[in-house]
Design an enzyme around this catalytic site. Structure first.
Site, PDB file in Angstrom:
ATOM      1  N   ARG A  52       0.838  -1.199   0.000  1.00 44.95           N
ATOM      2  CA  ARG A  52       0.000   0.000   0.000  1.00 44.95           C
ATOM      3  C   ARG A  52       0.875   1.252   0.000  1.00 44.95           C
ATOM      4  NH1 ARG A  52      -2.189   1.472   4.666  1.00 44.95           N
ATOM      5  NH2 ARG A  52      -2.806  -0.641   5.195  1.00 44.95           N
ATOM      6  N   TYR A 104     -13.704  20.345 -13.314  1.00 45.26           N
ATOM      7  CA  TYR A 104     -14.221  18.994 -13.466  1.00 45.26           C
ATOM      8  C   TYR A 104     -15.394  18.802 -12.512  1.00 45.26           C
ATOM      9  CZ  TYR A 104     -14.323  13.934 -13.486  1.00 45.26           C
ATOM     10  OH  TYR A 104     -14.726  12.632 -13.575  1.00 45.26           O
ATOM     11  N   ASP A 177      -4.689  21.470 -11.474  1.00 43.31           N
ATOM     12  CA  ASP A 177      -5.150  20.274 -12.185  1.00 43.31           C
ATOM     13  C   ASP A 177      -4.783  20.472 -13.650  1.00 43.31           C
ATOM     14  OD1 ASP A 177      -6.515  18.314 -13.598  1.00 43.31           O
ATOM     15  OD2 ASP A 177      -8.278  18.354 -12.292  1.00 43.31           O
ATOM     16  N   LYS A 202      -6.664   9.883 -18.176  1.00 41.69           N
ATOM     17  CA  LYS A 202      -6.837  10.624 -19.420  1.00 41.69           C
ATOM     18  C   LYS A 202      -5.554  10.531 -20.255  1.00 41.69           C
ATOM     19  CE  LYS A 202     -10.697  11.451 -17.319  1.00 41.69           C
ATOM     20  NZ  LYS A 202     -10.946  12.640 -16.524  1.00 41.69           N
TER      21      LYS A 202
HETATM   22  C1  LIG Z   1     -11.375  12.973 -15.290  1.00 37.51           C
HETATM   23  C2  LIG Z   1     -10.875  14.155 -14.557  1.00 37.51           C
HETATM   24  C3  LIG Z   1     -10.693  14.117 -13.169  1.00 37.51           C
HETATM   25  C4  LIG Z   1     -11.061  12.905 -12.346  1.00 37.51           C
HETATM   26  O1  LIG Z   1     -10.235  11.824 -12.674  1.00 37.51           O
HETATM   27  P1  LIG Z   1     -10.677  10.277 -12.489  1.00 37.51           P
HETATM   28  O2  LIG Z   1      -9.437   9.556 -12.879  1.00 37.51           O
HETATM   29  O3  LIG Z   1     -11.850  10.043 -13.388  1.00 37.51           O
HETATM   30  O4  LIG Z   1     -11.023  10.106 -11.052  1.00 37.51           O
HETATM   31  C5  LIG Z   1     -10.175  15.238 -12.550  1.00 37.51           C
HETATM   32  N1  LIG Z   1      -9.868  16.358 -13.249  1.00 37.51           N
HETATM   33  C6  LIG Z   1     -10.049  16.427 -14.582  1.00 37.51           C
HETATM   34  C7  LIG Z   1      -9.700  17.684 -15.303  1.00 37.51           C
HETATM   35  C8  LIG Z   1     -10.553  15.335 -15.281  1.00 37.51           C
HETATM   36  O5  LIG Z   1     -10.751  15.414 -16.610  1.00 37.51           O
END
Ligand SMILES: *Cc1c(COP(=O)(O)O)cnc(C)c1O
Length: 384
Positions: A52, A104, A177, A202
């Site tokens: 972990r 998001y 982000d 992504k």
């Molecule tokens: C998809 C996304 C998230 C969340 O990510 P997950 O892997 O789906 O939990 C956060 N920020 C942005 C900009 C995203 O496109």
């Protein structure tokens, strides 16, 4: 293990890895063991205790992200949401945070829900407007400024360098982000941010087959230790195979993002000239409000996410998505297959996203195939 004299493309292609010393395998092995042997004196001479906290299958992706983001350390998480929420959970109830108004949607829902119930004091601000951020920050009280840029799904651009200055002057940390920009196009830490966050589901992985997240820090300090404690104690960590797939995806990050961004710019220009389109939201278009900042802050492209507002409103937008054959009607973004989505239906009635908006995640297909399919769907929808 990253060599600072190598270019980022090289670092990514090798996933910052050397051949396995045991076997000579040039691809890192997958370590499935949950636990590691102690030495006779009960110490862990090889540095690993329990998976972990210590997972050698994470090493390649961590070293790659440290190198590409120019960070001191990286943590991998089970999802982008696990990564993002860990940063807020490392704060204390009563702490004040300022966050982007456009962001998001699932994180916005969490901030309005669980985070607020838990006692976090959240101010949503237009982070593309420095005066609005200045007004929202409470010097000495605001613990975090959270910025998404380009921000889902309007692709609003926030000026990372200017916000870092504002945040630091107020004694606040800046977290970015950078999921949509990727380290190929923007390095937030070099612009002054303290933390950079990715949904690795992504572009970092890029193949729509892994859910994972990451945080990279500019320095290992007490805040980083608190975030790490949230990760290890709450256990929102990825499986070994997901981390292994992530290092595999990272090897082609530059090829994918540059190709997909170039396609997106061409598509955005063509869409802007299309009679069925009311507006194209894309940071690469000179008419886009954040274009000048994006041109300064993003290198080598403006990303591969476009939103369009379709003439005729909600019904025309939904009809357009209904008529594509090559684009896939699906949520998410950043894969090599192009996706189209009517965002307002996904986000529900509280969403600030206009009803006539389609979000396009441009993949790696031939651009003429993407364009023909989209133009045909727009034409069919306009006549239906
Ligand atoms: C998809 C996304 C998230 C969340 O990510 P997950 O892997 O789906 O939990 C956060 N920020 C942005 C900009 C995203 O496109």
């Amino acid at each position: 293990m990253s060599d600072p004299i190598l270019h980022p493309e090289t670092l990514a292609a090798h996933a910052a890895s050397h051949p396995d010393p045991l076997t000579g395998a040039i691809i890192p092995p997958l370590h499935l063991s949950t636990t590691y042997e102690r030495d006779a004196d009960l110490s862990y001479g090889r540095g690993r205790c329990y998976a972990r906290a210590d997972n050698p299958s994470y090493d390649a992706a961590i070293a790659t992200l440290n190198g590409l983001e120019g960070g001191a350390d990286t943590l991998l998480f089970a999802s982008g949401m696990a990564a993002a929420t860990a940063i807020f959970q490392a704060l204390a109830p009563g702490d004040h945070v300022v966050v982007s108004q456009v962001m998001y949607w699932a994180l916005r829902a969490w901030l309005n829900g669980n985070a607020t119930r838990w006692g976090l004091d959240v101010t949503f601000a237009d982070t593309s407007d420095l005066d609005a951020v200045r007004a929202a920050l409470r010097p000495g009280r605001t613990r975090l400024l959270w910025v998404e840029t380009p921000a889902n799904p309007l692709w609003t651009i926030s000026d990372i360098a200017a916000l870092a200055e504002l945040a630091h002057a107020a004694g606040t940390r800046l977290a970015v982000d950078s999921t949509v920009a990727t380290p190929v196009l923007t390095q937030p830490l070099s612009l002054g941010a303290d933390l950079v966050v990715h949904s690795a589901s992504k572009y970092l992985n890029g193949h729509s087959d892994v859910i994972a997240g990451s945080i990279t820090t500019a320095r290992k300090d007490e805040v980083w230790a608190a975030i790490k404690a949230v990760q290890v104690q709450q256990g929102g960590v990825p499986g070994a195979f997901e981390a292994w797939l992530l290092q595999r995806g990272l090897r082609t990050l530059f090829l994918r993002v540059r190709w997909q961004s170039a396609s997106a710019l061409t598509l955005a220009e063509r869409l802007a000239a299309h009679p069925a389109i009311a507006e194209v939201l894309y940071p690469g278009l000179p008419s886009f409000p954040g274009h000048a900042i994006a041109a300064r802050q993003m290198q080598g492209g403006f990303g591969a996410m476009i939103s369009v507002r379709v003439k005729g409103g909600r019904n025309s937008a939904i009809a357009t998505a209904a008529h594509v054959r090559l684009w896939r009607r699906a949520t998410s973004l950043g894969g090599v297959e192009s996706l189209i989505e009517h965002r307002a239906s996904i986000e529900g009635p509280t969403s600030p996203v206009p009803d006539d908006l389609l979000r396009l995640s441009v993949g790696a297909e031939a651009i003429e195939d993407l364009w023909c399919d989209l133009a045909a769907a727009l034409a069919t929808a306009a006549h239906s």
